[in-house]
Scaffold this motif. Structure first.
Motif, short mmCIF file in Angstrom:
data_model
loop_
_atom_site.label_atom_id
_atom_site.label_comp_id
_atom_site.label_asym_id
_atom_site.label_seq_id
_atom_site.Cartn_x
_atom_site.Cartn_y
_atom_site.Cartn_z
N PHE A 140 30.88 -21.06 -18.70
CA PHE A 140 32.12 -21.23 -17.94
C PHE A 140 32.76 -19.89 -17.62
O PHE A 140 32.49 -18.86 -18.26
N GLY A 141 33.61 -19.92 -16.61
CA GLY A 141 34.44 -18.77 -16.27
C GLY A 141 35.88 -19.20 -16.21
O GLY A 141 36.20 -20.40 -16.25
N LEU A 142 36.79 -18.23 -16.13
CA LEU A 142 38.21 -18.51 -16.08
C LEU A 142 38.83 -17.80 -14.88
O LEU A 142 38.45 -16.67 -14.56
N ALA A 143 39.78 -18.46 -14.25
CA ALA A 143 40.48 -17.87 -13.12
C ALA A 143 41.95 -18.21 -13.19
O ALA A 143 42.34 -19.24 -13.77
N LYS A 144 42.77 -17.36 -12.61
CA LYS A 144 44.20 -17.67 -12.54
C LYS A 144 44.42 -18.96 -11.75
O LYS A 144 43.56 -19.35 -10.95
N LEU A 145 45.55 -19.58 -11.94
CA LEU A 145 45.90 -20.74 -11.13
C LEU A 145 45.99 -20.33 -9.68
O LEU A 145 46.53 -19.25 -9.36
N PRO A 146 45.49 -21.13 -8.77
CA PRO A 146 45.59 -20.79 -7.34
C PRO A 146 47.03 -20.91 -6.85
O PRO A 146 47.85 -21.62 -7.44
N SER A 147 47.31 -20.21 -5.78
CA SER A 147 48.65 -20.26 -5.19
C SER A 147 48.67 -21.26 -4.04
O SER A 147 47.63 -21.76 -3.61
N PHE A 148 49.87 -21.52 -3.54
CA PHE A 148 50.01 -22.37 -2.37
C PHE A 148 50.08 -21.52 -1.10
O PHE A 148 50.44 -22.04 -0.04
N GLY A 149 49.76 -20.25 -1.23
CA GLY A 149 49.72 -19.38 -0.06
C GLY A 149 50.91 -18.46 0.02
O GLY A 149 50.79 -17.24 -0.13
N THR A 158 32.10 -32.17 -14.10
CA THR A 158 33.12 -31.71 -13.17
C THR A 158 33.02 -30.20 -13.04
O THR A 158 32.61 -29.51 -13.99
N GLY A 159 33.34 -29.69 -11.86
CA GLY A 159 33.19 -28.26 -11.61
C GLY A 159 34.34 -27.41 -12.09
O GLY A 159 34.14 -26.26 -12.48
N MET A 160 35.56 -27.97 -12.08
CA MET A 160 36.76 -27.20 -12.44
C MET A 160 37.80 -28.13 -13.05
O MET A 160 37.86 -29.32 -12.72
N PHE A 161 38.62 -27.57 -13.91
CA PHE A 161 39.82 -28.25 -14.38
C PHE A 161 40.79 -27.21 -14.92
O PHE A 161 40.42 -26.05 -15.17
N VAL A 162 42.04 -27.59 -15.06
CA VAL A 162 43.10 -26.69 -15.50
C VAL A 162 43.46 -26.99 -16.95
O VAL A 162 43.67 -28.15 -17.32
N TYR A 163 43.54 -25.93 -17.76
CA TYR A 163 43.84 -26.13 -19.18
C TYR A 163 44.31 -24.82 -19.79
O TYR A 163 44.17 -23.75 -19.20
N GLY A 164 44.86 -24.93 -21.00
CA GLY A 164 45.25 -23.75 -21.75
C GLY A 164 44.06 -23.13 -22.45
O GLY A 164 42.91 -23.53 -22.25
N TYR A 174 39.39 -23.44 -15.50
CA TYR A 174 38.04 -23.30 -16.05
C TYR A 174 37.06 -23.72 -14.94
O TYR A 174 37.26 -24.76 -14.30
N TYR A 175 36.01 -22.94 -14.73
CA TYR A 175 35.01 -23.35 -13.74
C TYR A 175 33.61 -23.23 -14.33
O TYR A 175 33.31 -22.34 -15.13
#
Length: 407
Positions: free
Chosen positions: A279-288, A259-265, A150-151
């Motif tokens: 708010f907006g929603l984005a996929k979980l980031p990758s480790f590259g 807070t600007g971002m956090f991870v949740y269901g 969530y951002y």
């Protein structure tokens, strides 16, 4: 979407044999040509009212079957355990903790097979991992959520930060969080200082590791270099000052603009929408190098092994997971049938789409709780280790903290 179900293993050895079943007990028997089926739900209030309407519809359409809804609410696990122990389990019940309850559940593979190949294929395949145990299916999927970022759009705009893209990485998230903190004075990212170990494993998956191997052994997995790198990444964000470890999930701080971002269901989508949070929603980031993956919180419906009317119970289970029922629950549950997602254009809705994208790329993972015999003990140790790592009063070295899990 249903409230978050925290996977706290309840061993069947703890069932109190001899206790009578709780709830509105009715024998599943045939009287006057009508078969009575007891259906146990964990929901309360408005959700139960909506469920009763669906039950009434089934009963109207099936004059030979009478389904009785039993609302167990917060006592669900206690009552299910007691009823299984006394041999008086409901015929059909909501289910999530298959590792604990599978011995009291009817395997459904043969029932599903009789419905034809297309029947099973219409369910998102990832969901079968979470409704099975030891190679057998024990529940039909009803709803789910994956996790996303969530951002806060207002903070992103104020800081001049670009919205997350679908292929973003943790390095991208950290950079955005830093800029938000520098430009606005608001922490750019928040996470729990005592995260649920069941949820946290998704970060290890995303970085190419896990809590354990397929044989349940943890050495070389939970303490691997990749795992230590993951633990340390969160701790370093906290130490560097642009992220904060919170008492809960970070959701309260996010709603308050702290807070600007956090991870949740998906549980917060409806609440934030109603509260006017931008708010907006984005996929979980990758480790590259690895694609990101998410844990699932999934609900299903199962049939008791002790049921004397399994065919009638199966008819109700099919109804409860049908296209019609999936459509009825949109807004409280994410549809689990691909045909419904397509017909209702779910993927065109920005508040839904990222959760399904995470579902599509998380199918190859099995949570440690489905693999390890002593998951409840391991989970407690992990929870303590995470608190030692992330509590600002300790910030213990991650290698030292995680070593306690293997002792």
């Amino acid at each position: 979407m249903k409230k978050k179900i925290k996977l706290a293993m309840i061993g069947m050895t703890a069932v109190l044999f001899g206790l009578t079943a709780c709830g509105n007990k009715q024998e599943a028997t045939s009287k006057g040509g009508k078969t009575t089926i007891r259906f146990a739900s964990w929901d309360t209030a408005d959700d139960v009212d909506a469920q009763q309407k669906l039950v009434d519809k089934f009963n109207e359409e099936h004059p030979d079957i009478q389904v009785v809804l039993e609302a167990y609410g917060s006592d669900f696990d206690t009552k299910i355990s007691a009823s299984m122990g006394s041999g008086d389990a409901p015929d059909v019940m909501y289910m999530w903790n298959y590792p604990a309850y599978h011995e009291g559940l009817e395997p459904l593979d043969s029932y599903i097979e009789k419905e034809g190949e297309d029947y099973k294929k219409n369910f998102y395949s990832t969901l079968w991992n979470y409704n099975s145990y030891d190679g057998q299916i024990y529940g039909l999927p009803v709803g789910f959520t994956t996790h996303c970022v969530y951002y806060n759009k207002d903070l992103f705009e104020q800081a001049g930060v670009e919205a997350p893209k679908g292929d973003w990485t943790w390095e991208d998230l950290k950079e955005k969080a830093k800029v938000i903190y520098e430009k606005t004075g608001v922490k750019g990212f928040s996470f729990s200082m005592k995260p649920d170990p069941y949820d946290y494993e998704m970060y290890l998956w995303s970085n190419g590791t896990a809590y354990c191997g397929k044989d349940g052994k943890m050495e070389g997995y939970v303490d691997s270099d990749k795992a230590l790198e993951t633990y340390k990444m969160f701790q370093d964000m906290e130490k560097d000052g642009y992220a904060v470890a919170t008492e809960k999930s970070g959701g309260d701080e996010f709603q308050a603009g702290q807070t600007g971002m956090f991870v949740y269901g998906a549980w917060a989508v409806k609440k934030y929408t109603e509260e006017g949070v931008n708010f907006g929603l984005a996929k979980l980031p990758s480790f590259g190098s690895e694609k990101s993956a998410s844990i699932l919180s999934s609900s299903g419906v199962a049939i008791a092994k002790s049921s004397k009317n399994k065919e009638a119970a199966w008819e109700f289970v099919k109804f409860w997971t049908s296209e019609e029922s999936n459509k009825t629950r949109i807004g409280t549950e994410f549809p689990v049938l691909m045909s419904v997602v397509e017909s209702e254009k779910i993927l065109e809705k920005p508040e839904y789409a990222p959760f399904y994208e995470m579902l599509d790329q998380s199918g190859e993972y099995t949570p440690a709780s489905f693999i390890m015999d002593k998951w409840s003990e391991v989970s407690e140790k992990l929870e303590l280790a995470f608190e030692e790592m992330y509590n600002p009063s300790s910030l213990m070295d991650v290698k030292e903290a995680i070593a306690s899990v293997l002792n």
